[in-house]
Design a protein around this motif. Structure first.
Motif, PDB file in Angstrom:
ATOM      1  N   UNK A  48      -3.361   5.078 -10.442  1.00 15.10           N
ATOM      2  CA  UNK A  48      -3.331   3.949 -10.115  1.00 15.10           C
ATOM      3  C   UNK A  48      -2.509   2.878 -10.871  1.00 15.10           C
ATOM      4  N   UNK A  49      -2.625   3.066 -12.240  1.00 23.35           N
ATOM      5  CA  UNK A  49      -1.953   2.212 -13.271  1.00 23.35           C
ATOM      6  C   UNK A  49      -0.375   2.659 -13.049  1.00 23.35           C
ATOM      7  N   UNK A  50      -0.144   3.828 -13.060  1.00 24.03           N
ATOM      8  CA  UNK A  50       1.374   4.499 -13.189  1.00 24.03           C
ATOM      9  C   UNK A  50       1.988   4.459 -11.780  1.00 24.03           C
ATOM     10  N   UNK A  51       1.582   4.101 -10.633  1.00 23.22           N
ATOM     11  CA  UNK A  51       2.083   3.962  -9.507  1.00 23.22           C
ATOM     12  C   UNK A  51       2.593   2.386  -9.151  1.00 23.22           C
ATOM     13  N   UNK A  52       3.490   2.166  -8.880  1.00 23.54           N
ATOM     14  CA  UNK A  52       3.921   0.701  -8.821  1.00 23.54           C
ATOM     15  C   UNK A  52       3.303   0.051  -7.282  1.00 23.54           C
ATOM     16  N   UNK A  53       2.976   0.816  -6.509  1.00 28.46           N
ATOM     17  CA  UNK A  53       2.317   0.407  -5.149  1.00 28.46           C
ATOM     18  C   UNK A  53       0.822   0.439  -5.230  1.00 28.46           C
ATOM     19  N   UNK A  54       0.094   0.023  -4.338  1.00 27.95           N
ATOM     20  CA  UNK A  54      -1.265   0.063  -4.632  1.00 27.95           C
ATOM     21  C   UNK A  54      -1.860   1.343  -3.936  1.00 27.95           C
ATOM     22  N   UNK A  55      -2.405   2.229  -4.725  1.00 30.36           N
ATOM     23  CA  UNK A  55      -2.858   3.560  -4.493  1.00 30.36           C
ATOM     24  C   UNK A  55      -4.325   3.427  -3.599  1.00 30.36           C
ATOM     25  N   UNK A  56      -4.412   3.822  -2.447  1.00 34.53           N
ATOM     26  CA  UNK A  56      -5.574   3.816  -1.436  1.00 34.53           C
ATOM     27  C   UNK A  56      -5.914   5.293  -0.976  1.00 34.53           C
ATOM     28  N   UNK A  57      -6.695   6.087  -1.690  1.00 29.56           N
ATOM     29  CA  UNK A  57      -6.813   7.618  -1.200  1.00 29.56           C
ATOM     30  C   UNK A  57      -7.578   7.583   0.002  1.00 29.56           C
ATOM     31  N   UNK A  58      -7.805   6.344   0.589  1.00 27.95           N
ATOM     32  CA  UNK A  58      -8.842   6.622   1.958  1.00 27.95           C
ATOM     33  C   UNK A  58      -7.879   6.936   3.109  1.00 27.95           C
ATOM     34  N   UNK A  59      -6.321   6.718   2.863  1.00 29.01           N
ATOM     35  CA  UNK A  59      -5.426   7.243   3.848  1.00 29.01           C
ATOM     36  C   UNK A  59      -5.442   8.714   3.875  1.00 29.01           C
ATOM     37  N   UNK A  60      -5.552   9.436   2.798  1.00 24.23           N
ATOM     38  CA  UNK A  60      -5.245  10.924   2.648  1.00 24.23           C
ATOM     39  C   UNK A  60      -5.939  11.806   3.647  1.00 24.23           C
ATOM     40  N   UNK A  93       0.616  -1.104  -0.083  1.00 24.60           N
ATOM     41  CA  UNK A  93      -0.093  -0.028  -0.071  1.00 24.60           C
ATOM     42  C   UNK A  93       0.791   1.376  -0.058  1.00 24.60           C
ATOM     43  N   UNK A  94       0.400   2.186  -0.657  1.00 24.21           N
ATOM     44  CA  UNK A  94       1.215   3.638  -0.735  1.00 24.21           C
ATOM     45  C   UNK A  94       0.460   4.415   0.159  1.00 24.21           C
TER      46      UNK A  94
END
Length: 137
Positions: free
Chosen positions: A64-76, A26-27
């Protein structure tokens, strides 16, 4: 009888297929900015990852496609909205938690620094109460 009914309801839940995500993949995103670059919408995170698209949904898919980790905006914790991208916030609401603090500010290229600055300013509206009609043009 009640226990049998509970068991009958709970046991099928154990067989539901789930997509498992490793927590290490996760990112952690603290701040996300949304702004326009020409006719494209850009989502930029404090981790310096970007997504570009015709609208916020497509920009998020690109992110999400360009990021090597899993993008999870719920942490913002912060959503930085440029004045020219205010109308895109509604499509991001399902991806962000209602307690995200919203700030109207064009933070292109400086999202990480903006997040540090906003930690000091506690009187920001949350996404739950924020309305685009309140933005001064």
């Amino acid at each position: 009888m009640r226990r049998v009914l509970y068991a009958a309801l709970l046991i099928p839940l154990l067989f539901v297929p789930l997509k498992r995500v490793n927590v290490a993949d996760l990112l952690p995103i603290e701040a996300v900015a949304i702004y326009r670059n020409g006719d494209q919408v850009v989502l930029e995170t404090d981790t310096e990852h970007k997504g570009v698209g015709e609208n916020a949904e497509k920009a998020l898919a690109s992110l999400k496609q360009n990021t090597p980790a899993v993008v999870y905006l719920d942490t913002a914790e912060y959503l930085l909205v440029a004045p020219d991208a205010v109308e895109q916030v509604e499509s991001l609401r399902p991806h962000l938690k209602p307690s995200v603090k919203v700030c109207v500010w064009k933070a292109a290229g400086m999202v990480k620094d903006a997040a540090k600055y906003l930690e000091i300013h506690r009187n920001l509206p949350t996404l739950k109460t924020w309305k685009k009609e309140n933005v001064k043009k």
